[in-house]
Design a protein around this motif. Sequence first.
Motif, PDB file in Angstrom:
ATOM      1  N   ASN A  15       0.846  -1.182   0.000  1.00 28.50           N
ATOM      2  CA  ASN A  15       0.000   0.000   0.000  1.00 28.50           C
ATOM      3  C   ASN A  15       0.885   1.237   0.000  1.00 28.50           C
ATOM      4  O   ASN A  15       1.787   1.365   0.837  1.00 28.50           O
ATOM      5  CB  ASN A  15      -0.918  -0.006   1.212  1.00 28.50           C
ATOM      6  N   ILE A  59       1.175   5.682  -0.829  1.00 29.99           N
ATOM      7  CA  ILE A  59       0.573   6.982  -1.109  1.00 29.99           C
ATOM      8  C   ILE A  59       1.640   7.891  -1.687  1.00 29.99           C
ATOM      9  O   ILE A  59       2.793   7.861  -1.249  1.00 29.99           O
ATOM     10  CB  ILE A  59      -0.067   7.603   0.153  1.00 29.99           C
ATOM     11  N   CYS A  74      -2.971   6.853  -4.588  1.00 33.21           N
ATOM     12  CA  CYS A  74      -2.837   5.759  -3.625  1.00 33.21           C
ATOM     13  C   CYS A  74      -2.991   4.428  -4.344  1.00 33.21           C
ATOM     14  O   CYS A  74      -3.881   4.267  -5.186  1.00 33.21           O
ATOM     15  CB  CYS A  74      -3.900   5.854  -2.538  1.00 33.21           C
ATOM     16  N   LEU A 127      -7.371   1.461   0.932  1.00 33.79           N
ATOM     17  CA  LEU A 127      -7.686   2.654   0.158  1.00 33.79           C
ATOM     18  C   LEU A 127      -8.917   3.377   0.682  1.00 33.79           C
ATOM     19  O   LEU A 127      -9.006   4.605   0.606  1.00 33.79           O
ATOM     20  CB  LEU A 127      -7.850   2.308  -1.324  1.00 33.79           C
ATOM     21  N   LEU A 165      -7.505   5.420   3.470  1.00 37.46           N
ATOM     22  CA  LEU A 165      -6.707   6.523   2.960  1.00 37.46           C
ATOM     23  C   LEU A 165      -7.583   7.603   2.333  1.00 37.46           C
ATOM     24  O   LEU A 165      -7.265   8.796   2.424  1.00 37.46           O
ATOM     25  CB  LEU A 165      -5.700   6.012   1.932  1.00 37.46           C
TER      26      LEU A 165
END
Length: 214
Positions: A103, A105, A186, A193, A196
Motif C-alpha cells: 500500500n 501513497i 494511492c 484505500l 486513505l
Amino acid sequence: MKNKFLLASVTFLSVVSLFACTSPKKESNKSSAPSSSTNVAKETTKLGSKVREEISDNDKSFAETKRIGSADYGYVNIPSDWVKYTNEEGGDNIQYSDKSVDNVIVLNATTREKANVAEEVEFNAEVMAQRFENGLNEVNKVVKSWRSTSEVGGNVAIQLNMILKSGRYVTSWFFQVGEKVYYIACLGDEKTLAQLTSYVENTWSLDGTGAVTD
C-alpha cells in the motif's frame, strides 16, 4: 504473489513520476472540465489539529496518524506506522508505504511549465487526470476505471479510480489551486484505500503544522 504486488507498485510509481513532466501525445486546446475559477473551491488552511476536531469522536483512527508532505505538494495525515518509500522510479514524489510496500501513497504537484503543457492548451485538473489515466493504460495495467467528484481539503477534485491487473486498486485525486495542479495517488488493497480516502479528503491542506521531517 508478493513479487506481483511489488512489480505493480514500481510500475505505478514510475507512471506517477513521469506523467507530470512528459508532453502528452494528444491534447485538445479545450477541456471538458470547467475552468479553474469555477472548478476550485477556496484553498483550505486549516491546522491538522482543527481538521481532526471536525471528525467524529467515534473515529479514533485519526489519532493514530502522522502528517507528511511539503510546502510545494501540501500535507496529509497517514497511518503512523507507514514509512518513507524511495526507489529509482520515484522521481520527485513524496512517497510513503506500509511495511509490506503493498500500500503506497504519493504526493506531488505540477505547473504548466513542469508538465510541458503548451500555452494554447488548457491546463487544469482534467488534463492531468487524463494524462495519468493514459499513462497507466499505455503500460496495459488497467482492468477497469471510473471517475467521480470529491473534495480534498475543501477543494473540488476529480477522483480517478482504477483496478489493475495485479488486483491492486488505485485511487487518485487531481485538483487545482492557483497555478498548480495538485495530485495524490494511492495504490493498495480495497480496505486500505477506503481508509486513505478518508485521510486524504479530510486532512489535506497547505498547512504543515506537526508534519514529520523524516
